[in-house]
Design a protein around this motif. Structure first.
Motif, PDB file in Angstrom:
ATOM      1  N   GLY A  31       0.796  -1.231   0.000  1.00  0.00           N
ATOM      2  CA  GLY A  31       0.000   0.000   0.000  1.00  0.00           C
ATOM      3  C   GLY A  31       0.819   1.266   0.000  1.00  0.00           C
ATOM      4  N   LEU A  32       2.177   1.133  -0.108  1.00  0.00           N
ATOM      5  CA  LEU A  32       3.047   2.315  -0.042  1.00  0.00           C
ATOM      6  C   LEU A  32       2.873   3.180  -1.286  1.00  0.00           C
ATOM      7  CD1 LEU A  32       5.328   3.765   1.534  1.00  0.00           C
ATOM      8  CD2 LEU A  32       6.951   2.478   0.115  1.00  0.00           C
ATOM      9  N   LEU A  33       2.689   4.479  -1.069  1.00  0.00           N
ATOM     10  CA  LEU A  33       2.548   5.452  -2.154  1.00  0.00           C
ATOM     11  C   LEU A  33       3.806   6.313  -2.232  1.00  0.00           C
ATOM     12  CD1 LEU A  33      -1.115   6.539  -1.406  1.00  0.00           C
ATOM     13  CD2 LEU A  33      -0.365   5.141  -3.342  1.00  0.00           C
ATOM     14  N   PRO A  34       4.059   6.960  -3.385  1.00  0.00           N
ATOM     15  CA  PRO A  34       5.180   7.903  -3.459  1.00  0.00           C
ATOM     16  C   PRO A  34       5.066   8.951  -2.354  1.00  0.00           C
ATOM     17  CG  PRO A  34       4.280   7.520  -5.642  1.00  0.00           C
ATOM     18  CD  PRO A  34       3.351   6.851  -4.674  1.00  0.00           C
ATOM     19  N   THR A  35       6.201   9.357  -1.826  1.00  0.00           N
ATOM     20  CA  THR A  35       6.216  10.332  -0.729  1.00  0.00           C
ATOM     21  C   THR A  35       5.390  11.566  -1.097  1.00  0.00           C
ATOM     22  OG1 THR A  35       8.392   9.589  -0.005  1.00  0.00           O
ATOM     23  CG2 THR A  35       7.701  11.771   0.708  1.00  0.00           C
ATOM     24  N   MET A  36       4.500  11.956  -0.199  1.00  0.00           N
ATOM     25  CA  MET A  36       3.666  13.129  -0.406  1.00  0.00           C
ATOM     26  C   MET A  36       4.326  14.337   0.245  1.00  0.00           C
ATOM     27  SD  MET A  36      -0.143  11.581   0.351  1.00  0.00           S
ATOM     28  CE  MET A  36      -0.893  13.218   0.212  1.00  0.00           C
ATOM     29  N   ILE A  67      -8.636   3.673   3.437  1.00  0.00           N
ATOM     30  CA  ILE A  67      -8.103   4.053   4.745  1.00  0.00           C
ATOM     31  C   ILE A  67      -6.605   4.294   4.532  1.00  0.00           C
ATOM     32  CG2 ILE A  67      -9.774   2.960   6.277  1.00  0.00           C
ATOM     33  CD1 ILE A  67      -7.865   0.594   6.560  1.00  0.00           C
ATOM     34  N   ILE A  68      -6.064   5.263   5.284  1.00  0.00           N
ATOM     35  CA  ILE A  68      -4.652   5.644   5.158  1.00  0.00           C
ATOM     36  C   ILE A  68      -3.936   5.351   6.467  1.00  0.00           C
ATOM     37  CG2 ILE A  68      -3.037   7.572   4.874  1.00  0.00           C
ATOM     38  CD1 ILE A  68      -5.106   8.993   3.204  1.00  0.00           C
ATOM     39  N   TYR A  69      -2.718   4.836   6.350  1.00  0.00           N
ATOM     40  CA  TYR A  69      -1.826   4.684   7.501  1.00  0.00           C
ATOM     41  C   TYR A  69      -0.643   5.622   7.288  1.00  0.00           C
ATOM     42  CZ  TYR A  69       1.776   2.614  10.513  1.00  0.00           C
ATOM     43  OH  TYR A  69       2.763   2.424  11.441  1.00  0.00           O
ATOM     44  N   LEU A  70      -0.484   6.596   8.197  1.00  0.00           N
ATOM     45  CA  LEU A  70       0.631   7.535   8.090  1.00  0.00           C
ATOM     46  C   LEU A  70       1.845   6.928   8.794  1.00  0.00           C
ATOM     47  CD1 LEU A  70       1.874  10.204   7.276  1.00  0.00           C
ATOM     48  CD2 LEU A  70       0.903  11.241   9.334  1.00  0.00           C
ATOM     49  N   GLU A  71       2.856   6.578   7.997  1.00  0.00           N
ATOM     50  CA  GLU A  71       4.015   5.865   8.525  1.00  0.00           C
ATOM     51  C   GLU A  71       5.048   6.820   9.122  1.00  0.00           C
ATOM     52  OE1 GLU A  71       6.594   3.221   5.843  1.00  0.00           O
ATOM     53  OE2 GLU A  71       5.159   1.845   6.775  1.00  0.00           O
ATOM     54  N   LYS A  72       5.394   7.907   8.379  1.00  0.00           N
ATOM     55  CA  LYS A  72       6.428   8.826   8.850  1.00  0.00           C
ATOM     56  C   LYS A  72       6.124  10.247   8.395  1.00  0.00           C
ATOM     57  CE  LYS A  72      10.300   5.525   8.790  1.00  0.00           C
ATOM     58  NZ  LYS A  72      11.595   5.185   8.144  1.00  0.00           N
ATOM     59  N   ILE A  73       6.547  11.212   9.208  1.00  0.00           N
ATOM     60  CA  ILE A  73       6.534  12.621   8.818  1.00  0.00           C
ATOM     61  C   ILE A  73       7.953  13.136   8.963  1.00  0.00           C
ATOM     62  CG2 ILE A  73       5.621  14.928   9.252  1.00  0.00           C
ATOM     63  CD1 ILE A  73       3.203  13.660  10.583  1.00  0.00           C
ATOM     64  N   ARG A  74       8.478  13.691   7.895  1.00  0.00           N
ATOM     65  CA  ARG A  74       9.809  14.296   7.944  1.00  0.00           C
ATOM     66  C   ARG A  74       9.722  15.664   7.286  1.00  0.00           C
ATOM     67  NH1 ARG A  74      13.944   9.279   6.446  1.00  0.00           N
ATOM     68  NH2 ARG A  74      13.337   7.927   8.173  1.00  0.00           N
ATOM     69  N   GLY A  75       9.585  16.678   8.120  1.00  0.00           N
ATOM     70  CA  GLY A  75       9.423  18.021   7.571  1.00  0.00           C
ATOM     71  C   GLY A  75       8.124  18.123   6.789  1.00  0.00           C
ATOM     72  N   ARG A  96       0.726   4.817   3.526  1.00  0.00           N
ATOM     73  CA  ARG A  96       0.214   3.600   2.883  1.00  0.00           C
ATOM     74  C   ARG A  96      -1.303   3.682   2.874  1.00  0.00           C
ATOM     75  NH1 ARG A  96       4.283  -0.419   2.643  1.00  0.00           N
ATOM     76  NH2 ARG A  96       6.125   0.115   3.908  1.00  0.00           N
ATOM     77  N   HIS A  97      -1.927   2.984   1.928  1.00  0.00           N
ATOM     78  CA  HIS A  97      -3.395   3.013   1.926  1.00  0.00           C
ATOM     79  C   HIS A  97      -3.931   1.669   1.456  1.00  0.00           C
ATOM     80  CE1 HIS A  97      -4.845   3.758  -2.457  1.00  0.00           C
ATOM     81  NE2 HIS A  97      -3.656   3.210  -2.499  1.00  0.00           N
TER      82      HIS A  97
END
Length: 480
Positions: free
Chosen positions: A258-263, A298-306, A312-313
């Motif tokens: 379910g990994l998407l390109p970094t947003m 549904i979305i799973y927020l894995e990491k926030i960097r800046g 993933r969804h």
């Protein structure tokens, strides 16, 4: 020859920009490089000649070294992509490599910022894509590319992608602000000798009416309940990645869990409903189910960097009932009858009945995404569209066509050729947009040539061996 060379560069890089991903599992060709020394050949020979042994420094461009193996790999990648290299010389491709290094070198000098998370995301997607297609594990891939470790493989792929990214960003920078005025377009057209003006092939204007089966509220609720079940299980310790692998209906991301390109907040490149939910989550949080045109997520927020969000969804689409499908089929049959008996025109029916928002208010007319007008050149028409309209006379409505797209698993269409323009010599009024594109390309080519000339003159460049005998469009040997 000048225009041909520049266009070649763009075509080559559109096919493959130093990237494992675009080659997929077919990249095996890039390691099949014979060890034999190339037999003696005339200067600037064609690509299909026996390859050189990859063991030397062919050139230095600024801070970058170009190895003979780099050229061999580039050729192998293009061949693996199915590119037609007949008539393209080894020297021409080598010149293209030099340009890429020049772009990347200058991008560094100009302090072009590299989004390292984005590059890492690209590498991860490339690796997962290759492994999924090959049905192998990472150890196989490390061995296949003859690397000592997974980290060495990832580091090399990172550098390849980073340099490709730098080159791409530098090209964008060169083209920034380049546009053509109406007067420049007219001057460009008038400067073409009359006997050398381009000829445009037969063009068609095409319209369509689309009816999409309606999803029941019961089917929607069933999907929402299922996603809520996934959410609860993940919050109780289940793996979101495993759920995506088994259940997501997004074919582009499910194999990556379910990994998407970094947003990125400044350039998210996702539909509004999706980014509104993603940017309001906390790390480790799973969203409530929500709807987009593609279905329910549904979305799973894995990491926030800046400003970067790694998400993933899981996507599920409500099931269509047979009753809804038949209702849509009956509706479009009725629409066709009204058009055929003259009760309504095709354009009137499109405006009143079509479910396709993008076309209905234009009377069903389709826009060509390349030319941004309503004309489709017959010789360049999408194969699927050509199949659907072939045999239709102008003004004749097609039979009902069952189709699908990435949003709708079933839809019904009527199509019509509303106008036809036969082969003709370029006409300024009729073909204005096409002439504008030609004028813009010409201006961009000149901008690239000027940039290359100035940058080559101010950059340390050294060409070695037989590549000094090549005839380049740019002055890589600094003979002037």
């Amino acid at each position: 020859m000048q225009l041909r060379t520049i266009n070649l560069k763009f075509i080559i890089k559109a096919v493959c920009i130093y990237c494992f991903a675009f080659v997929g599992i077919q990249v095996q060709a890039q390691e099949i490089i014979p060890d034999e020394v190339t037999p003696e050949k005339p200067k600037d020979t064609v690509i299909n000649a026996t390859r050189l042994k990859a063991d030397g420094v062919a050139a230095v461009v600024g801070d970058f070294i170009v190895l003979e193996s780099d050229l061999n790999r580039e050729i192998a990648q293009l061949e693996a992509q199915g590119a037609d290299l007949s008539g393209i010389t080894r020297c021409e491709l080598f010149g293209s490599l030099l340009e890429d290094k020049l772009y990347a070198h200058q991008a560094i000098q100009d302090s072009v910022i590299v989004n390292e998370l984005y590059i890492q995301s690209m590498v991860e997607q490339q690796i997962q894509g290759i492994l999924a297609q090959a049905q192998q594990d990472i150890n196989w891939l490390v061995k296949y590319y003859k690397k000592e470790s997974e980290q060495q493989l990832r580091d090399e792929m990172f550098e390849i992608n980073k340099n490709g990214y730098l080159a791409q960003e530098m090209r964008k920078k060169i083209f920034e602000g380049i546009d053509v005025t109406p007067e420049e377009i007219r001057t460009f057209f008038n400067d073409i000798p009359k006997d050398q003006r381009p000829t445009f092939g037969t063009e068609l204007k095409v319209a369509q009416i689309v009816v999409i089966p309606k999803v029941t509220e019961e089917a929607k609720q069933k999907v929402i309940d299922r996603l809520n079940g996934f959410k609860k299980e993940v919050e109780n310790g289940s793996s979101f990645i495993t759920k995506a692998l088994f259940y997501s209906e997004d074919g582009g991301s499910k194999n990556n869990g379910g990994l998407l390109p970094t947003m990125n907040r400044k350039n998210p490149q996702m539909v509004k409903e999706f980014r509104d939910v993603a940017f309001n989550l906390q790390e480790g949080e799973v969203s409530e189910p929500f709807e987009t045109d593609f279905g329910y997520h549904i979305i799973y927020l894995e990491k926030i960097r800046g400003q970067d969000y790694e998400v993933r969804h899981i996507l599920l689409r409500p099931e269509l009932s047979q009753e809804a499908i038949q209702e849509a089929k009956d509706k479009i049959d009725e629409i066709r009858e009204k058009i055929v008996d003259g009760s309504v025109t095709f354009a009137e029916a499109a405006r009143e009945f079509s479910d396709e928002e993008e076309t209905k208010y234009e009377g069903g007319r389709l826009m060509n995404p390349v030319t941004q007008d309503f004309n489709f050149e017959l010789a360049k028409m999408d194969t699927e569209m050509y199949t659907q309209i072939q045999g239709l006379k102008d003004g004749e409505v097609s039979e009902v066509i069952q189709d699908e797209d990435r949003i709708n698993s079933i839809k019904f269409k009527l199509m019509m050729v509303t106008d036809r323009i036969n082969d003709h010599e370029a006409d300024f009024a009729k073909d204005y947009l096409k002439i504008k594109n030609l004028a813009l390309q010409d201006k961009q080519v000149k901008a690239v040539e000027k940039w290359q000339e100035e940058t080559i003159r101010n950059t340390y460049i050294k060409i070695n061996g037989e590549y000094r005998d090549c005839e380049y469009q740019s002055d890589w040997l600094k003979t002037e």
